[in-house]
Design an enzyme around this catalytic site. Sequence first.
Site, PDB file in Angstrom:
ATOM      1  CE  LYS A  33      -0.685   0.668   4.955  1.00  0.00           C
ATOM      2  NZ  LYS A  33       0.090   1.905   5.024  1.00  0.00           N
ATOM      3  CB  THR A  34       3.967   2.241   1.791  1.00  0.00           C
ATOM      4  OG1 THR A  34       3.414   1.901   3.066  1.00  0.00           O
ATOM      5  CG2 THR A  34       4.799   3.501   1.923  1.00  0.00           C
ATOM      6  CG  ASP A 225      -0.697   5.377   5.012  1.00  0.00           C
ATOM      7  OD1 ASP A 225      -1.327   4.397   4.582  1.00  0.00           O
ATOM      8  OD2 ASP A 225       0.476   5.298   5.446  1.00  0.00           O
ATOM      9  CD  GLU A 226      -1.701   2.148   8.357  1.00  0.00           C
ATOM     10  OE1 GLU A 226      -2.782   1.514   8.446  1.00  0.00           O
ATOM     11  OE2 GLU A 226      -0.603   1.590   8.228  1.00  0.00           O
ATOM     12  CD  GLN A 256      -3.147  -4.680   8.544  1.00  0.00           C
ATOM     13  OE1 GLN A 256      -2.139  -4.419   9.187  1.00  0.00           O
ATOM     14  NE2 GLN A 256      -3.137  -4.767   7.231  1.00  0.00           N
ATOM     15  NE  ARG A 609       1.565  -7.339  11.280  1.00  0.00           N
ATOM     16  CZ  ARG A 609       1.316  -6.587  10.218  1.00  0.00           C
ATOM     17  NH1 ARG A 609       2.210  -5.708   9.807  1.00  0.00           N
ATOM     18  NH2 ARG A 609       0.184  -6.715   9.529  1.00  0.00           N
TER      19      ARG A 609
END
Length: 752
Positions: A33-34, A225-226, A256, A609
């Site tokens: 995504k980044t 973002d997020e 998330q 993770r």
Amino acid sequence: MSNYLNTLNDPQREGVVNINGPCMIIAGAGSGKTRVLTYRIAHLIEHHGVDPFNIMALTFTNKAAKEMRERIESVVGLNARNLWIGTFHSVFARILRAEAPLLGYPNNFTIYDTDDCKSLLKTIVKEMGLDETQYKPNVVYNRISAVKNRLVSWQEYLAHPTFREDDAANMRPEIGNIFKNYSLRCFKSGAMDFDDLLFNTDKLFREHLDVLNKYQHRIRYMLVDEFQDTNLCQYYIIRRMAAVNQNICVVGDDAQSIYAFRGADITNILNFEKDYPDLRIIKLEQNYRSTKIIVDVANSVIAKNTAQLPKKVWTENEQGNLVEIIKAVSDNEEGKLVATSIFEEKMQHQLHFSQIAVLYRTNSQSRAIEEALRRMNIKYRVIGGLSFYQRKEIKDLLAYLRFSLNHQDEASFRRIINLPKRGIGDSTVDKIIVAANDHAIPIWDVLQNAQTFLGGRAAGPIDEFVSKIKRFELEIQTRDAYEAAAEIAKSSGLLRELYEDKTAEGLSRYENVQELLNAIKEFVERPDLENRSLAGFLQDVSLLTSQDEDKDNDPDKVTLMTIHMAKGLEFRYVYLVGLEEDLFPSQMMLSSRADLEEERRLFYVAITRAQTKLFLCYALTRYRFGRLKNCEPSRFLDDVDQRLMKVSSKFNTVESVAPNPQFTRQFVAGMQKTVRSQAVPKASAYKPPTDFKPSDTSGLQEGMKVEHPKFGFGTVVKLEQMGPERKARILFTDFGEKTLLLSFAKLRIHTN
């Protein structure tokens, strides 16, 4: 033009090139995504000629903003420095610096950090003549912060009866007036706290439409973002700013969303389409981080949540290893098994310790892991918190224990003399030290003769302190180490002070102290030690903690952290410990479906993770509040596709049970024999009579005699409500104390 588009898959490329209109990019874990967000900004500048001054990108951390800016610079050059890019607070502070006089603030207003705010609140509480133990700065600060993030001013707070009723019920009826005084004092000082940077930006845009109009036309493209972590105030601001051009792109993953306790509102992302009917939705579903097994495990878990945006994460990575289940008899043994596994996996697969992480639900769980790693000489770092024995509340209680044993310990004396507060200031402490030095006598002699050396009002509190320490000394001489430590923790006032702080931080500190007492309990019960006194424990701790000093700056260390702290990170090997009911999911998160689903999202974050291998660990018994409790494996283990897991036979000391779709109940049934053999005297299996028939337990009461088809006869000790379920703590004649869910227990009530 750069060839960055050639490095993207089709959905990623779609997220980069479709720049106009509202867009939501649902980005699964490890889906890049980044990269999409940064390339989208670069594409706006390089391909469409958009001036960086007209682009705003909002993040949640300075680290993320810095990384994003550097990536964009690598594509478009130094022109990227003109972007409006940063955290919500930093970008909105920039706006307020320019517009603050419209709200009555100076342009150079001060920004108070959390310590500044709590110090001011402490002063206000004192000036108002309120009980400082009832209106603790931490509690008041969190209450004010929560309502401001819901866009509630002090005027609205005082006018709304619901807030008054809540505060009265919590025995803090003056919160509203403290809020008022705090807000007015900040305003008078030309200061804003972190929440004000959001609250006042929203106020600015609501009350000054000309200013709003200016920024609406200046910011042509907005990216967030997020997005799943935004609160109500943040969402209202960005929605207003994007209202003219409608070029708003939000990137996030509802799976998330794990920060509700900080005010994050998952409905922002779940309902985003309702605010923008012509919304373009792009799903990034290819995972580049983890093996197929780990991705499938994560999918099987999150599929159990009802409130979610549909997506199916997949990967072209290798199949990978089955998830390994590590079972331990106790939490102490869990630490040993994890440490042993880490050592063997490192040696077998030539890993670096820095590629391994141990994740847990609460900070207090790190204690057993830290001790096991130290004993195997495995270096580690604790992220997002201090090493267990370096935490303030732990050092406070250890200081009480040390001074009760050694009345000459000046460092411990300085730490505890006014803890909890008993009206003994720094000047009095200095006088005590000076008197001891001048007369060449121990501090304890000065304390026992406070009237002679100090006189005045200081002697009273000192005499009370001395009496308390003498009583603690007697406790240590007449009781075992755990009993004495528990009594000192209670009588000193430390436990009560922590217990009364109902914030998340206060609860964590209280749990940490309980965990220290658990460690002492385990120490007392260790058969391999000759010296199990309190002095022996303190010596043991001193030797352990002396190894914890990080002097070599070696980066090759195992990482220990809570799951909340691990979000956004990745490791080759991940050990998730403490997967037990009431611990994970937390007992505090069982009152509603929404809370339970957030806990499941937290489990999902922990799973995702891991890149190569995942271990899920739990203990069959765990010390809680000084008592050895039987534990049930977490319900979340039932959520995992059982075909993707295996029980680790290499590191387990309890009997193996093959995974099956009824994981929790089968595992509990299969393991109780082993737990009993190690935790309580072994009992013969109970055989129920042929006419055994369970009773209706809706009327079950404490003190009733019951019969269980496996554990035999017992007495109900306590009944508790766990969300929609009732559970009973029952003391069985042959099997000791058990905690059973009544919906599954099959109890027959005996009225005679």
